[in-house]
Design an enzyme around this catalytic site. Structure first.
Site, PDB file in Angstrom:
ATOM      1  N   SER A   1       6.567  -8.905 -37.346  1.00 33.06           N
ATOM      2  CA  SER A   1       6.655  -9.610 -38.635  1.00 33.06           C
ATOM      3  C   SER A   1       6.303  -8.620 -39.741  1.00 33.06           C
ATOM      4  CB  SER A   1       5.633 -10.747 -38.621  1.00 33.06           C
ATOM      5  OG  SER A   1       5.485 -11.318 -39.896  1.00 33.06           O
TER       6      SER A   1
ATOM      7  N   TYR B   1      -3.227 -14.225 -37.203  1.00 32.98           N
ATOM      8  CA  TYR B   1      -1.799 -13.917 -37.043  1.00 32.98           C
ATOM      9  C   TYR B   1      -1.568 -12.426 -37.297  1.00 32.98           C
ATOM     10  CZ  TYR B   1       3.297 -14.641 -37.576  1.00 32.98           C
ATOM     11  OH  TYR B   1       4.672 -14.601 -37.443  1.00 32.98           O
TER      12      TYR B   1
END
Ligand code: NDP
Length: 249
Positions: A143, A156
C-alpha cells in the site's frame, strides 16, 4: 503489452472481493488458470463460475491465511490441480484503523496475522515449488501505507512497512537463482469494501469521506498493474508499482 499467460497457474489470496477478485479475472482473461483463496466460499464459487463461463479455468480453495495447515492445503491443491505454480498474488488484507491508545489488541493481532504473517507463510510454502520449477513470480500487495505512515494507521502501517521489507529481502535472496521475480504493488485509495471493516466509527467516516472526495482507483486499475507486471518477459522484473488516484495527495 502483457504477454500471454496461457499454460501458467496463478494463486490469488483475498480473491473473494475487491482487488483480488479483479486480479483473478484479469489473469484468467490473459490465459492463466487461477486458484481462488479467501474465507468466503460462496463468493469464490461465484467468481469461479464467472471465470469458467468466460472460458477460463478456476479452482476454489477456501482458506484462512492465518491458519498454517490451510495454507499448506491451499498450495498443495493448487499445484496438484494445475501441475505448476507460476504466479502467487499475496493480496489478502484487513485495515482495522484505530489510534494506538484506543486499539483493540485483537485487531493489531489480526492485521499482523493476515497482512504480514499470512503473506510471509504463504510465500514460504509456495517458494520451494517455484525453486523446483526454476521460475515463478511473487506479487505482494502492499500500500501507499507501506511507504508513508499516518496518524490513526499505526497497526496497518506496521504490517505494510513489514510487507515492503520482506519483499525486498526475498527479492535479494532469489535474485540470480533461477527466474524468480518479486513485485511489490502499492495502491493508494481503491474503492473496495476494505474500509467497511474499520472498527472505529470516526476513522471509518474519515476513510469513507476521503474515498468519496476523490476519483478513487477501481480494483480493475490495480488488476491491470498486476497483469502488466506478471506479463513481462522473464528477464524483466517490475520490482515496485506505486499507484495513486490522480487527485490523492
Ligand atoms: P477487500 O476487503 O475487498 O478484500 C480483502 C480480501 O482479503 C477479501 O477477499 C478477504 O476475503 C480477504 N481476507 C481477509 N482476511 C482474510 C483471511 N484471514 N484469510 C484469507 N483471506 C482474507 O479489500 P481490498 O481489495 O481493498 O484489499 C486487498 C488488498 O489491497 C489488501 O491487502 C489491502 O491492504 C490492499 N490495499 C487496499 C487499498 C484500498 O484503498 N482499498 C489501498 C492499498 C492497499 P474473506 O473475507 O472472504 O476471507
Amino acid at each position: 503489452i502483457t504477454e500471454n499467460l496461457d499454460d501458467t497457474a496463478a494463486l490469488v489470496t483475498g480473491a473473494s472481493s475487491g482487488i483480488g477478485e479483479s486480479t483473478a479475472e484479469a489473469l484468467a482473461e490473459a490465459g492463466a488458470s487461477v486458484a481462488l483463496a479467501a474465507r468466503r466460499e460462496d463468493e469464490l464459487e461465484q467468481l469461479a463460475d464467472r471465470i469458467e463461463s468466460d472460458g477460463g479455468e478456476a479452482l476454489v480453495v477456501p482458506t484462512d491465511v492465518t491458519d498454517e495447515a490451510e495454507i499448506q492445503e491451499m498450495v498443495d491443491r493448487t499445484y496438484e490441480e494445475f501441475g505448476s505454480l507460476d504466479i502467487l498474488v499475496n493480496n489478502a488484507g484487513v485495515m482495522l484503523l484505530e489510534r494506538v491508545e484506543d486499539a483493540d489488541i485483537d485487531n493489531f493481532r489480526q492485521m499482523v496475522e493476515v497482512n504480514l504473517l499470512g503473506l510471509m507463510n504463504v510465500t514460504h510454502t509456495a517458494l520451494p515449488i517455484m525453486q523446483k520449477q526454476g521460475e515463478g513470480h511473487v506479487v505482494n500487495v502492499s500500500s501507499v501505507a507501506g511507504r508513508k505512515a499516518y496518524a490513526g494507521s499505526s497497526g496497518y502501517n506496521a504490517t505494510k512497512f513489514g510487507v515492503n521489507g520482506f519483499s525486498e529481502a526475498l527479492r535479494e535472496e532469489v535474485t540470480g537463482e533461477n527466474d524468480i521475480r518479486v513485485t511489490l504493488i502499492e495502491p493508494g485509495f481503491v474503492d473496495t469494501e476494505l474500509a467497511e471493516h474499520i472498527p472505529d466509527d470516526e476513522q471509518q467516516e474519515q476513510a469513507e469521506e476521503a474515498l468519496e472526495a476523490m476519483d478513487a482507483l477501481t480494483p480493475d486499475d490495480i488488476a491491470r498493474s498486476i497483469a502488466y507486471a506478471v506479463g513481462q518477459p522473464s528477464h524483466v522484473d517490475v520490482n515496485e508499482i506505486l499507484i495513486r488516484p490522480t487527485d490523492q495527495e
